[in-house]
Design an enzyme around this catalytic site. Structure first.
Site, PDB file in Angstrom:
ATOM      1  N   GLU A 149      -9.060 -41.104 -25.666  1.00  0.00           N
ATOM      2  CA  GLU A 149      -7.926 -41.846 -26.260  1.00  0.00           C
ATOM      3  C   GLU A 149      -7.780 -43.288 -25.766  1.00  0.00           C
ATOM      4  OE1 GLU A 149      -6.035 -40.777 -28.812  1.00  0.00           O
ATOM      5  OE2 GLU A 149      -6.364 -38.597 -28.855  1.00  0.00           O
TER       6      GLU A 149
ATOM      7  N   HIS B  67      -8.704 -37.088 -28.907  1.00  0.00           N
ATOM      8  CA  HIS B  67      -8.771 -35.854 -28.126  1.00  0.00           C
ATOM      9  C   HIS B  67      -9.155 -34.609 -28.927  1.00  0.00           C
ATOM     10  CE1 HIS B  67      -7.069 -34.509 -23.945  1.00  0.00           C
ATOM     11  NE2 HIS B  67      -8.334 -34.218 -24.102  1.00  0.00           N
TER      12      HIS B  67
ATOM     13  N   ASP C  37      -3.453 -41.265 -21.996  1.00  0.00           N
ATOM     14  CA  ASP C  37      -2.001 -41.388 -22.181  1.00  0.00           C
ATOM     15  C   ASP C  37      -1.218 -40.551 -21.167  1.00  0.00           C
ATOM     16  OD1 ASP C  37      -1.530 -38.757 -23.284  1.00  0.00           O
ATOM     17  OD2 ASP C  37      -1.824 -39.494 -25.322  1.00  0.00           O
TER      18      ASP C  37
ATOM     19  N   ASP D  68      -2.693 -34.926 -19.438  1.00  0.00           N
ATOM     20  CA  ASP D  68      -2.216 -35.447 -20.723  1.00  0.00           C
ATOM     21  C   ASP D  68      -0.692 -35.524 -20.711  1.00  0.00           C
ATOM     22  OD1 ASP D  68      -1.999 -35.945 -23.554  1.00  0.00           O
ATOM     23  OD2 ASP D  68      -3.742 -34.662 -23.921  1.00  0.00           O
TER      24      ASP D  68
END
Ligand SMILES: NC(=[NH2+])NCCC[C@H](N)C(=O)O
Ligand SMILES: [Mn+2]
Ligand SMILES: [Mn+2]
Length: 320
Positions: free
Chosen positions: A289, A117, A246, A140
């Protein structure tokens, strides 16, 4: 797959709809190898054809640069306290910013496949060069707003937002001269937060930064939260969606470097992308990610599949 890509009126994209895909094979913003393989694996998973079948023209160079090798010499004489890989991250994000700027300027949607990121310094930096008033929706588990003075990992993927804002401590970091402050504090909204470091909480509070945590998502429902985010940025605002996988619950997207339990469901994640597409205001999307080297094969496949379906959702899939 159904699509209504053309049914939405796009304020900032030219017709026929075109997406410029930027493969950002880079892991230098964090310590775990593998995330640099995200873009190639997403493409191998069929992303390009999937997007074409939604009715988009795709502009993508299969031979995208391996940013891993784009390492400038003399890394060691660029020491900034605890920060890791400063010269490398600075160099790569500068190049990404140029790519994103070019795509956005042409009236195409910029889709960047990460990579870690820290790349968002480049992606948001690039879209902000074209649209001064761009609004960022940052999905996020983490706020990624540590500064060189507050980070305790030294990993730059935990810091991109502070660099984009030009917060105290980000000035005069050699290599980042290319990135002037370009993101005012009221031009970002977070969704999905649940693992925010103490200094980051202070930064969010002191600067009055709009943030919806998982608690807020539970309390109000994802529909309300996304609407609040859109209203906050303004109906006429170009939108840059920076999606860290994530943000999703680790049972949904397990193959990522810093998983945190209690995340977004499959539908909540996709709903965000669909609703932002529906605004007709998207100018750039980051899928970040995805680390195909973390975990068992089935978990990796599941995560790649989700990386692809999030991108499709942001490009009009599933609207009737
Ligand atoms: N993009 C991410 N996954 N960031 C995780 C950041 C974790 C932690 N807050 C740090 O500063 O290192
Ligand atoms: Mn994260
Ligand atoms: Mn992140």
């Amino acid at each position: 797959m159904s699509s209504s890509a053309e049914a939405v009126s796009h304020k900032f994209l030219k017709s026929p709809l075109t997406v410029g895909i930027i493969g950002a094979a880079f892991s230098g913003g964090q310590p775990r190898g593998g995330v640099e393989q995200g873009p190639a694996r997403l493409v191998e998973h069929g992303l390009i054809d999937q997007i074409k079948s939604l009715g988009w023209n795709v502009d993508f160079d299969e031979k995208f640069p391996t940013y891993e090798n784009l390492k400038p010499e003399a890394e060691e004489d660029r020491v900034h306290g605890i920060l890791k890989n400063v010269a490398h991250v600075a160099h790569v994000t500068k190049s990404v910013a140029e790519s994103v700027e070019k795509v956005v300027k042409s009236g195409a949607l910029a889709l960047t496949l990460g990579g870690d990121h820290s790349l968002a310094m480049g992606t948001v930096g690039g879209s902000a060069r074209v649209h001064k008033n761009v609004g960022v929706i940052w999905v996020d588990a983490h706020a990624d707003i540590n500064t060189p003075l507050t980070t305790d990992t030294g990993n730059l993927h935990g810091c991109p937002v502070s660099f984009l804002m030009g917060l105290k401590g980000t000035e005069n970091i050699r290599g980042f001269e290319w990135l002037p402050p370009c993101l005012p504090k009221n031009r970002i909204v977070y969704i999905g937060l649940r693992d925010v470091d103490a200094p980051e909480k202070r930064i969010l509070k002191e600067n009055n930064i709009k943030a919806f945590s998982m608690h807020d998502v539970d309390k109000h429902g994802i529909g309300t939260i996304v609407q609040k985010a859109i209203d906050y940025l303004g109906a006429d605002s170009p939108i840059h969606l920076s999606f860290d996988v994530d943000a999703l619950d680790p049972t949904v997207a397990p193959a990522t470097g810093t998983p945190v339990r209690g995340g977004l469901t499959f539908r909540e994640g996709h709903y965000i992308c669909e609703a932002l597409f529906e605004t007709g205001n998207l100018v750039a999307v980051d899928i970040m990610e995805v680390n195909p080297l973390l975990g068992e094969q089935t978990y990796v496949m599941q995560t790649l599949q989700i990386g692809c379906s999030l991108a499709r959702a942001a490009m009009g899939e599933t609207l009737l």
